[in-house]
Design a protein around this motif. Structure first.
Motif, PDB file in Angstrom:
ATOM      1  N   VAL A 155       6.003   3.033  -9.378  1.00 12.24           N
ATOM      2  CA  VAL A 155       6.479   3.975  -8.375  1.00 12.24           C
ATOM      3  C   VAL A 155       6.009   5.378  -8.697  1.00 12.24           C
ATOM      4  O   VAL A 155       5.459   6.068  -7.857  1.00 12.24           O
ATOM      5  CB  VAL A 155       8.023   3.935  -8.299  1.00 12.24           C
ATOM      6  CG1 VAL A 155       8.532   5.095  -7.512  1.00 12.24           C
ATOM      7  CG2 VAL A 155       8.456   2.643  -7.659  1.00 12.24           C
ATOM      8  N   THR A 156       6.154   5.784  -9.948  1.00  9.38           N
ATOM      9  CA  THR A 156       5.766   7.146 -10.278  1.00  9.38           C
ATOM     10  C   THR A 156       4.267   7.344 -10.099  1.00  9.38           C
ATOM     11  O   THR A 156       3.825   8.392  -9.679  1.00  9.38           O
ATOM     12  CB  THR A 156       6.166   7.495 -11.718  1.00  9.38           C
ATOM     13  OG1 THR A 156       5.869   6.361 -12.518  1.00  9.38           O
ATOM     14  CG2 THR A 156       7.628   7.846 -11.823  1.00  9.38           C
ATOM     15  N   THR A 172       0.841  -1.203   0.000  1.00 11.18           N
ATOM     16  CA  THR A 172       0.000   0.000   0.000  1.00 11.18           C
ATOM     17  C   THR A 172       0.871   1.245   0.000  1.00 11.18           C
ATOM     18  O   THR A 172       0.568   2.227  -0.663  1.00 11.18           O
ATOM     19  CB  THR A 172      -0.894   0.029   1.259  1.00 11.18           C
ATOM     20  OG1 THR A 172      -1.444  -1.257   1.427  1.00 11.18           O
ATOM     21  CG2 THR A 172      -1.989   1.063   1.157  1.00 11.18           C
ATOM     22  N   GLU A 173       1.938   1.194   0.781  1.00  8.42           N
ATOM     23  CA  GLU A 173       2.752   2.395   0.930  1.00  8.42           C
ATOM     24  C   GLU A 173       3.666   2.631  -0.269  1.00  8.42           C
ATOM     25  O   GLU A 173       4.005   3.757  -0.561  1.00  8.42           O
ATOM     26  CB  GLU A 173       3.606   2.310   2.201  1.00  8.42           C
ATOM     27  CG  GLU A 173       2.811   2.252   3.481  1.00  8.42           C
ATOM     28  CD  GLU A 173       1.829   3.396   3.606  1.00  8.42           C
ATOM     29  OE1 GLU A 173       2.130   4.509   3.150  1.00  8.42           O
ATOM     30  OE2 GLU A 173       0.735   3.158   4.153  1.00  8.42           O
ATOM     31  N   ILE A 174       4.091   1.580  -0.933  1.00 14.71           N
ATOM     32  CA  ILE A 174       5.026   1.771  -2.053  1.00 14.71           C
ATOM     33  C   ILE A 174       4.305   1.502  -3.375  1.00 14.71           C
ATOM     34  O   ILE A 174       3.923   2.416  -4.060  1.00 14.71           O
ATOM     35  CB  ILE A 174       6.276   0.902  -1.875  1.00 14.71           C
ATOM     36  CG1 ILE A 174       6.960   1.334  -0.572  1.00 14.71           C
ATOM     37  CG2 ILE A 174       7.232   1.091  -3.038  1.00 14.71           C
ATOM     38  CD1 ILE A 174       8.228   0.673  -0.264  1.00 14.71           C
ATOM     39  N   TYR A 175       4.140   0.275  -3.741  1.00  9.83           N
ATOM     40  CA  TYR A 175       3.312  -0.073  -4.898  1.00  9.83           C
ATOM     41  C   TYR A 175       3.021  -1.559  -4.843  1.00  9.83           C
ATOM     42  O   TYR A 175       3.795  -2.320  -4.245  1.00  9.83           O
ATOM     43  CB  TYR A 175       3.989   0.310  -6.227  1.00  9.83           C
ATOM     44  CG  TYR A 175       5.307  -0.353  -6.476  1.00  9.83           C
ATOM     45  CD1 TYR A 175       5.384  -1.591  -7.127  1.00  9.83           C
ATOM     46  CD2 TYR A 175       6.494   0.240  -6.075  1.00  9.83           C
ATOM     47  CE1 TYR A 175       6.605  -2.204  -7.345  1.00  9.83           C
ATOM     48  CE2 TYR A 175       7.714  -0.373  -6.281  1.00  9.83           C
ATOM     49  CZ  TYR A 175       7.755  -1.585  -6.922  1.00  9.83           C
ATOM     50  OH  TYR A 175       8.964  -2.202  -7.133  1.00  9.83           O
ATOM     51  N   ASP A 176       1.953  -1.968  -5.462  1.00  9.15           N
ATOM     52  CA  ASP A 176       1.559  -3.370  -5.434  1.00  9.15           C
ATOM     53  C   ASP A 176       2.647  -4.234  -6.050  1.00  9.15           C
ATOM     54  O   ASP A 176       3.095  -3.963  -7.165  1.00  9.15           O
ATOM     55  CB  ASP A 176       0.255  -3.565  -6.207  1.00  9.15           C
ATOM     56  CG  ASP A 176      -0.918  -3.505  -5.270  1.00  9.15           C
ATOM     57  OD1 ASP A 176      -0.677  -3.342  -4.061  1.00  9.15           O
ATOM     58  OD2 ASP A 176      -2.066  -3.611  -5.739  1.00  9.15           O
ATOM     59  N   SER A 203      11.461  -4.756 -13.809  1.00  8.66           N
ATOM     60  CA  SER A 203      12.008  -3.450 -13.455  1.00  8.66           C
ATOM     61  C   SER A 203      11.249  -2.322 -14.145  1.00  8.66           C
ATOM     62  O   SER A 203      11.047  -1.280 -13.547  1.00  8.66           O
ATOM     63  CB  SER A 203      13.482  -3.392 -13.782  1.00  8.66           C
ATOM     64  OG  SER A 203      13.672  -3.824 -15.094  1.00  8.66           O
ATOM     65  N   ASP A 204      10.810  -2.573 -15.353  1.00  8.57           N
ATOM     66  CA  ASP A 204      10.043  -1.532 -16.029  1.00  8.57           C
ATOM     67  C   ASP A 204       8.757  -1.257 -15.266  1.00  8.57           C
ATOM     68  O   ASP A 204       8.382  -0.127 -15.039  1.00  8.57           O
ATOM     69  CB  ASP A 204       9.699  -1.967 -17.455  1.00  8.57           C
ATOM     70  CG  ASP A 204      10.938  -1.895 -18.328  1.00  8.57           C
ATOM     71  OD1 ASP A 204      11.939  -1.357 -17.842  1.00  8.57           O
ATOM     72  OD2 ASP A 204      10.880  -2.391 -19.467  1.00  8.57           O
ATOM     73  N   LYS A 205       8.136  -2.341 -14.841  1.00 10.03           N
ATOM     74  CA  LYS A 205       6.868  -2.205 -14.128  1.00 10.03           C
ATOM     75  C   LYS A 205       7.102  -1.446 -12.827  1.00 10.03           C
ATOM     76  O   LYS A 205       6.361  -0.546 -12.474  1.00 10.03           O
ATOM     77  CB  LYS A 205       6.326  -3.597 -13.834  1.00 10.03           C
ATOM     78  CG  LYS A 205       4.958  -3.584 -13.237  1.00 10.03           C
ATOM     79  CD  LYS A 205       4.434  -5.003 -13.158  1.00 10.03           C
ATOM     80  CE  LYS A 205       3.055  -5.064 -12.548  1.00 10.03           C
ATOM     81  NZ  LYS A 205       2.980  -4.614 -11.187  1.00 10.03           N
ATOM     82  N   ASP A 206       8.203  -1.824 -12.147  1.00 13.48           N
ATOM     83  CA  ASP A 206       8.534  -1.166 -10.885  1.00 13.48           C
ATOM     84  C   ASP A 206       8.548   0.335 -11.069  1.00 13.48           C
ATOM     85  O   ASP A 206       7.912   1.069 -10.339  1.00 13.48           O
ATOM     86  CB  ASP A 206       9.933  -1.589 -10.413  1.00 13.48           C
ATOM     87  CG  ASP A 206       9.918  -3.000  -9.857  1.00 13.48           C
ATOM     88  OD1 ASP A 206       8.830  -3.590  -9.884  1.00 13.48           O
ATOM     89  OD2 ASP A 206      10.969  -3.472  -9.427  1.00 13.48           O
TER      90      ASP A 206
END
Ligand SMILES: Nc1nc2c(ncn2[C@@H]2O[C@H](COP(=O)(O)OP(=O)(O)OP(=O)(O)O)[C@@H](O)[C@H]2O)c(=O)[nH]1
Length: 533
Positions: free
Chosen positions: A492-493, A214-218, A485-488
């Motif tokens: 994040v953004t 929740t705090e960072i990304y799924d 990594s692309d998804k990450d």
């Protein structure tokens, strides 16, 4: 004879293929199979329904894949302008006090280099593969240190005490990361051996994982370190984490790629001793050593030294790489002897590079001492009047090593890698939380205050997932790096704006020290507090 003449133009009877029997049947079958396989495309198009998706899941998957590809095409390409050997990637280990940062770095260094690290101080560079070097840095426990560290981290490992839950330090650091381009982030849960009940452990893991997501990304990566074996983290878990770090793809952050910066791994004061003797507070000449990142640095540029100020550079010199990549041409793997590391501040490694000298540290049992013993006799014969021997003897006489000298300098001067007291904690000590703290001080250590029981029951309800560890392992094995990594990055953004308006800080004494626990919105509403074990 006539028979001889006719020999050349004699017409042979053509081969008559078999019309019946097993081989004829086989031939026929082969031909018909081929026909059915070669359905021309236009024929398919004439009857589209016959070749539509038979599974809705497959259709959905294909469609989302097509959309993803399209979106990726629309992204502005990141241009990597670096050339030659890339500098080591910085892996920052962050976490609240006593969570296990030093221990994690020591265990990772042991995994990569097979060497025991006596202490974690300054950046520790190791060669993790044929094409990759990694620099481990422990994040200081104060807010200034966090701000500095966010500027150079390529990957941040956020250590979380699993037995206690999230602490404010983690969220403060996430907020700082947001305004620094948000490098890659991975969570690591420690102290999980404090759970006695396996079921409770599983539930807590899941709860923390979802909160982390929740705090960072799924789907943000969260590792679990299940406990200590002989004072170190388990080898298998460290192996997985190290593998993840070794294959991770780092995207250059645009601001950093356009600006030169150096993470200093060693510094030296070269002011003449005479001027220091005359005036202890005179201007000093300092040499800073480190890998240059971003882009090229010009001689006349002004530099900012974090925590110190703006300075003019007297000069910039290229030095031989203290921790070079192994030559990729010769061998396939990375042999044990080539596993290099460089940690000048931590007292690890045999070579120390200076501007004008290289110090070689040789193990005591390799050295042939030519020192004079108590009786005044030379224990091992050497040519006494040789200059080299005299110099070595003088060195042997010196009372303080280079480390001690640096240490004493640091005390008088400044402390680049200082571990100052937490400014925030000071503020809290003086500020509004002083009262709450005073109340908590009266509580027994290891007690959690009033609402402990309610959370205990809460954590018992609900369901746990059993396959997290397996999934993590599988993930490491079958890594398709590009996609992940692309998804990450994208995720994040997207999520950056949503962070952390819904949490509160609660100061309490736990495990013999003061901690700043994070209490989330829903927990506040339900009056639910988390319990450890
Ligand atoms: N039981 C248990 N103890 C742990 C675990 N991880 C770390 N420790 C212990 O926690 C203590 C603190 O570890 P450190 O590595 O010094 O922690 P740190 O975060 O570097 O501490 P500071 O530098 O003071 O912030 C050590 O005694 C470790 O043995 C864990 O997973 N389980």
């Amino acid at each position: 004879m006539a028979a001889d003449d006719g020999g050349t133009d004699q017409s042979h009877k053509a081969h008559r293929s078999r019309q019946s029997g097993a081989s004829a049947k086989k031939k026929k079958r082969g031909k018909s199979d081929k026909k059915s396989r070669d359905i021309p495309d236009n024929e398919k198009k004439q009857n589209p329904r016959a070749f539509a998706f038979s599974s809705s899941n497959k259709a959905k998957r294909l469609q989302s894949r097509a959309v993803e590809k399209e979106q990726r095409r629309l992204h502005a390409p990141t241009i990597d302008r670096t050339y030659g050997e890339p500098p080591p990637f910085v892996v920052l280990v962050h976490g609240p006090p006593q969570v296990g940062k030093s221990l994690l770095i020591k265990t990772l260094v042991k995994h990569y280099t097979k060497h025991n690290l006596p202490e974690v101080r300054g950046p520790i560079t190791i060669v993790s593969g044929k094409q990759r070097r990694v620099q481990f840095v422990e994040c200081p426990n104060d807010i200034n240190g966090m701000i500095d560290a966010a500027k150079f981290a390529d990957l941040a490992l956020l250590l979380i005490d699993g037995s206690y839950g999230f602490e404010m330090e983690t969220f403060e650091f996430l907020n700082i990361l947001q305004v620094h381009g948000f490098p890659k982030v991975m969570g690591v849960l420690t102290h999980l051996d404090k759970f006695k009940d396996a079921k409770k452990l599983k539930k807590t893991k899941q709860r923390l994982k979802h909160r982390f997501w929740t705090e960072i990304y799924d789907g943000a990566k969260l590792f679990y370190l299940s406990g200590l074996i002989h004072g170190k983290y388990p080898k298998r878990e460290i192996h997985n984490l190290a593998r993840f770090i070794s294959v991770m793809k780092f995207h250059p952050l645009s601001w950093r790629a356009a600006h030169p910066y150096v993470l200093v791994d060693r510094f030296e004061d070269v002011t003449s001793p005479e001027s220091v003797r005359l005036n202890a507070k005179c201007d000093r000449n300092i040499i800073l050593y480190g890998y240059l990142r971003g882009c090229n640095m010009k001689k006349g540029t002004k530099v900012h030294i974090a925590g110190v100020g703006d300075y003019n550079l007297a000069g910039v010199t290229g030095l031989p790489d203290p921790c070079p990549l192994p030559s990729a041409a010769k061998k396939k793997g990375l042999r044990d002897k080539e596993k290099l590391f460089y940690a000048p501040m931590s007292g690890l490694g045999d070579l120390l590079y200076d501007k004008d000298a290289i110090y070689v540290d040789i193990n005591d049992h390799f050295v042939q001492y030519s020192n004079v013993d108590e009786n005044g006799e030379v224990t091992r014969k050497g040519k006494a009047d040789e200059t080299g021997v005299v110099m070595i003897k003088n060195l042997q006489k010196s009372k303080f090593g280079i480390d001690e000298k640096l240490e004493s300098l640091e005390k008088h001067f400044f402390d680049i890698f200082g571990r100052k007291q937490n400014i925030l904690s000071q503020a809290h000590d003086n500020g509004k939380d002083a009262e709450a703290e005073e109340q908590n001080r009266e509580l027994e250590p290891y007690t959690m205050g009033v609402d402990t029981s309610s959370e205990q029951s809460d954590s018992e309800s609900g369901s746990g997932s059993s396959d997290e560890d397996e999934a993590a392992e599988r993930d490491v094995k079958m890594r398709s790096e590009d996609d992940v990594s692309d998804k990450d990055n994208d995720d994040v953004t997207e999520q950056q704006t949503e962070l952390k308006d819904h949490l509160k800080e609660r100061v309490e004494y736990y495990g013999g020290r003061r901690r700043r626990k994070v209490v989330f919105g829903e927990d506040l509403a339900d009056n639910n507090l988390e319990v450890a074990y």
